[in-house]
Write an enzyme that holds these catalytic residues in place. Structure first.
Site, PDB file in Angstrom:
ATOM      1  N   GLY A   1      44.832  33.799  46.856  1.00  0.00           N
ATOM      2  CA  GLY A   1      44.273  33.353  45.586  1.00  0.00           C
ATOM      3  C   GLY A   1      43.834  34.444  44.644  1.00  0.00           C
ATOM      4  O   GLY A   1      42.802  34.325  43.982  1.00  0.00           O
TER       5      GLY A   1
ATOM      6  N   HIS B   1      32.593  42.323  44.264  1.00  0.00           N
ATOM      7  CA  HIS B   1      32.113  42.161  42.885  1.00  0.00           C
ATOM      8  C   HIS B   1      30.724  41.563  42.821  1.00  0.00           C
ATOM      9  O   HIS B   1      30.299  41.089  41.753  1.00  0.00           O
ATOM     10  CB  HIS B   1      33.111  41.299  42.088  1.00  0.00           C
ATOM     11  CG  HIS B   1      34.422  41.990  41.882  1.00  0.00           C
ATOM     12  ND1 HIS B   1      35.556  41.330  41.445  1.00  0.00           N
ATOM     13  CD2 HIS B   1      34.790  43.279  42.065  1.00  0.00           C
ATOM     14  CE1 HIS B   1      36.560  42.198  41.358  1.00  0.00           C
ATOM     15  NE2 HIS B   1      36.138  43.375  41.740  1.00  0.00           N
TER      16      HIS B   1
ATOM     17  N   SER C   1      45.345  37.152  41.486  1.00  0.00           N
ATOM     18  CA  SER C   1      46.484  37.536  40.633  1.00  0.00           C
ATOM     19  C   SER C   1      46.896  38.971  40.927  1.00  0.00           C
ATOM     20  O   SER C   1      47.970  39.415  40.535  1.00  0.00           O
ATOM     21  CB  SER C   1      46.097  37.381  39.157  1.00  0.00           C
ATOM     22  OG  SER C   1      44.916  38.144  38.895  1.00  0.00           O
TER      23      SER C   1
ATOM     24  N   ARG D   1      27.665  29.523  34.952  1.00  0.00           N
ATOM     25  CA  ARG D   1      28.585  29.705  36.091  1.00  0.00           C
ATOM     26  C   ARG D   1      27.846  29.517  37.412  1.00  0.00           C
ATOM     27  O   ARG D   1      28.359  28.922  38.365  1.00  0.00           O
ATOM     28  CB  ARG D   1      29.228  31.094  36.011  1.00  0.00           C
ATOM     29  CG  ARG D   1      30.262  31.236  34.922  1.00  0.00           C
ATOM     30  CD  ARG D   1      30.864  32.625  34.907  1.00  0.00           C
ATOM     31  NE  ARG D   1      31.452  32.971  36.192  1.00  0.00           N
ATOM     32  CZ  ARG D   1      31.793  34.218  36.544  1.00  0.00           C
ATOM     33  NH1 ARG D   1      31.586  35.225  35.712  1.00  0.00           N
ATOM     34  NH2 ARG D   1      32.333  34.467  37.726  1.00  0.00           N
TER      35      ARG D   1
ATOM     36  N   CYS E   1      15.603  50.357  38.460  1.00  0.00           N
ATOM     37  CA  CYS E   1      14.438  51.280  38.441  1.00  0.00           C
ATOM     38  C   CYS E   1      13.979  51.713  39.827  1.00  0.00           C
ATOM     39  O   CYS E   1      13.365  52.739  40.007  1.00  0.00           O
ATOM     40  CB  CYS E   1      13.284  50.619  37.680  1.00  0.00           C
ATOM     41  SG  CYS E   1      12.660  49.102  38.447  1.00  0.00           S
TER      42      CYS E   1
ATOM     43  N   PRO F   1      49.871  29.567  44.691  1.00  0.00           N
ATOM     44  CA  PRO F   1      50.866  28.614  44.151  1.00  0.00           C
ATOM     45  C   PRO F   1      51.900  29.309  43.265  1.00  0.00           C
ATOM     46  O   PRO F   1      52.978  28.807  43.023  1.00  0.00           O
ATOM     47  CB  PRO F   1      50.022  27.640  43.327  1.00  0.00           C
ATOM     48  CG  PRO F   1      48.631  27.830  43.774  1.00  0.00           C
ATOM     49  CD  PRO F   1      48.534  29.246  44.233  1.00  0.00           C
TER      50      PRO F   1
HETATM   51  P1  OAD Z   1      42.571  35.285  38.653  1.00  0.00           P
HETATM   52  O1  OAD Z   1      42.112  34.119  37.840  1.00  0.00           O
HETATM   53  O2  OAD Z   1      43.067  36.534  37.959  1.00  0.00           O
HETATM   54  O3  OAD Z   1      43.732  34.828  39.645  1.00  0.00           O
HETATM   55  C1  OAD Z   1      43.559  33.646  40.392  1.00  0.00           C
HETATM   56  C2  OAD Z   1      44.808  33.465  41.233  1.00  0.00           C
HETATM   57  O4  OAD Z   1      44.625  32.316  42.037  1.00  0.00           O
HETATM   58  C3  OAD Z   1      46.078  33.237  40.399  1.00  0.00           C
HETATM   59  O5  OAD Z   1      47.111  34.082  40.881  1.00  0.00           O
HETATM   60  C4  OAD Z   1      46.408  31.759  40.652  1.00  0.00           C
HETATM   61  O6  OAD Z   1      47.815  31.532  40.683  1.00  0.00           O
HETATM   62  C5  OAD Z   1      45.830  31.578  42.031  1.00  0.00           C
HETATM   63  N1  OAD Z   1      45.480  30.182  42.364  1.00  0.00           N
HETATM   64  C6  OAD Z   1      45.217  29.160  41.532  1.00  0.00           C
HETATM   65  N2  OAD Z   1      44.937  28.038  42.240  1.00  0.00           N
HETATM   66  C7  OAD Z   1      45.013  28.394  43.564  1.00  0.00           C
HETATM   67  C8  OAD Z   1      44.832  27.707  44.794  1.00  0.00           C
HETATM   68  N3  OAD Z   1      44.519  26.393  44.827  1.00  0.00           N
HETATM   69  N4  OAD Z   1      44.993  28.384  45.958  1.00  0.00           N
HETATM   70  C9  OAD Z   1      45.335  29.706  45.948  1.00  0.00           C
HETATM   71  N5  OAD Z   1      45.507  30.426  44.812  1.00  0.00           N
HETATM   72  C10 OAD Z   1      45.360  29.769  43.643  1.00  0.00           C
HETATM   73  O7  OAD Z   1      41.348  35.648  39.616  1.00  0.00           O
HETATM   74  P2  OAD Z   1      41.184  36.945  40.491  1.00  0.00           P
HETATM   75  O8  OAD Z   1      42.478  37.499  40.964  1.00  0.00           O
HETATM   76  O9  OAD Z   1      40.179  36.647  41.552  1.00  0.00           O
HETATM   77  O10 OAD Z   1      36.295  40.385  38.256  1.00  0.00           O
HETATM   78  O11 OAD Z   1      40.523  37.969  39.436  1.00  0.00           O
HETATM   79  C11 OAD Z   1      40.025  39.209  39.939  1.00  0.00           C
HETATM   80  C12 OAD Z   1      38.825  39.580  39.120  1.00  0.00           C
HETATM   81  O12 OAD Z   1      39.100  39.466  37.701  1.00  0.00           O
HETATM   82  C13 OAD Z   1      37.618  38.695  39.330  1.00  0.00           C
HETATM   83  O13 OAD Z   1      36.920  39.021  40.500  1.00  0.00           O
HETATM   84  C14 OAD Z   1      36.795  39.051  38.102  1.00  0.00           C
HETATM   85  C15 OAD Z   1      37.889  39.012  37.050  1.00  0.00           C
HETATM   86  O14 OAD Z   1      37.611  39.888  35.994  1.00  0.00           O
HETATM   87  C16 OAD Z   1      35.056  40.655  37.741  1.00  0.00           C
HETATM   88  O15 OAD Z   1      34.403  39.810  37.172  1.00  0.00           O
HETATM   89  C17 OAD Z   1      34.616  42.072  37.938  1.00  0.00           C
END
Ligand code: OAD
Length: 271
Positions: A209, A134, A211, A85, A146, A237
């Protein structure tokens, strides 16, 4: 007007009407919080987590990779997944959505970015006040903390064989791990409390962006709305979990929508 028909006012489409509404809220705001998730980096080529089929979690089980237990069970597997990643992130650049957020700082009195992303792209785009809830995938730390949490370690200063990955902490010999938050772990000390304080005093929270599923980040818009006085603008979107409590929902990719919002803020400031 039937369901799904596009409302129009004069020659402006609904998106133009809503973009100008969002711009009006931002232009009048003193304190703005921009809460972002993986979607803001999608147009840079960074995979999201829950996008159907192409999200990271569609191909991997987070419990097998993003937990301290997973790292203890198989440190090399987890290390390799984060290195994959990180290499993806090192190969990408901010997109117009990141730059538009950064340029809001030049237009508005106080803008703070609160991001769930670990890719560092907001700072790369020029945002100066960024809270990384995060962590940051480009940073590494001692698994046993440590010297205190976090015991950051500069990989470049270590001599280690790839075959013996992950490398060892030079202070205590424990494994080195990515400086990111795993499931079941606390957020970086102070980060969430500062983000919550900013949300509760914000005039506008621009949500981009995400969820809106993962806590505690997903609670910030609710704090802003219910404990504070903020107007909420959501850019996605798809209709995410937060859209129902938002004052403006701009349906579309942030790399397209946010430059339009910035242009509308500039037009208002010139008027
Ligand atoms: P998600 O993958 O859950 O959600 C991504 C969001 O972005 C979705 O609602 C999509 O519809 C939207 N999306 C997709 N393409 C887009 C675009 N071009 N412009 C705007 N939005 C778009 O990711 P997160 O909500 O960031 O945590 O997830 C939150 C956390 O879950 C992450 O930080 C991670 C994961 O577990 C940890 O790793 C602790």
């Amino acid at each position: 007007m039937g369901f799904g028909e596009r409302y129009s006012e004069g020659d402006m489409s609904v998106s133009d009407v809503e973009i100008r509404k969002a711009a009006g809220l931002l232009a009048a705001a003193n304190h703005v919080v921009v809460l972002t998730g993986a979607g803001v980096s999608k147009e840079s080529g960074v995979p999201t987590f829950r996008d159907a089929m192409e999200g990271l979690w569609a191909n991997f089980n987070p419990e097998e990779l993003a937990t301290p237990q997973a790292f203890r069970r198989n440190p090399q597997l987890v290390w390799d997944w984060y290195e994959m990643r990180r290499q993806k992130v090192d190969a990408v650049q901010p997109n117009p959505g990141h730059y538009a957020i950064a340029r809001l700082e030049d237009r508005l009195p106080h803008v703070t970015v609160v991001t769930q992303n670990v890719d560092g792209l907001h700072r790369m785009a020029g945002s100066t006040d960024v809270i990384e809830l995060h962590g940051n995938i480009r940073q590494h730390k001692c698994f046993d903390a440590c010297q205190g949490e976090p015991t950051l370690i500069d990989l470049g200063s270590l001599r280690w064989a790839h075959a013996d990955r992950p490398p060892r902490c030079p202070h205590c010999g424990a494994h080195v791990r990515p400086n990111v938050v795993w499931f079941g772990e606390s957020l970086p000390a102070g980060a969430f409390s500062r983000a919550q304080q900013l949300a509760e005093t914000a005039d506008v929270v621009l949500i981009v962006g995400t969820s809106g599923i993962v806590q505690p980040a997903a609670s910030l818009p609710y704090y802003a709305k219910r404990l504070g006085h903020a107007q909420l603008i959501d850019v996605n979107p798809e209709r995410d979990e937060i859209a129902p409590i938002c004052d403006v929902f701009l349906q579309g990719p942030s790399g397209v929508i946010l430059p339009q919002v910035l242009a509308a803020v500039d037009a208002l400031n010139k008027a």
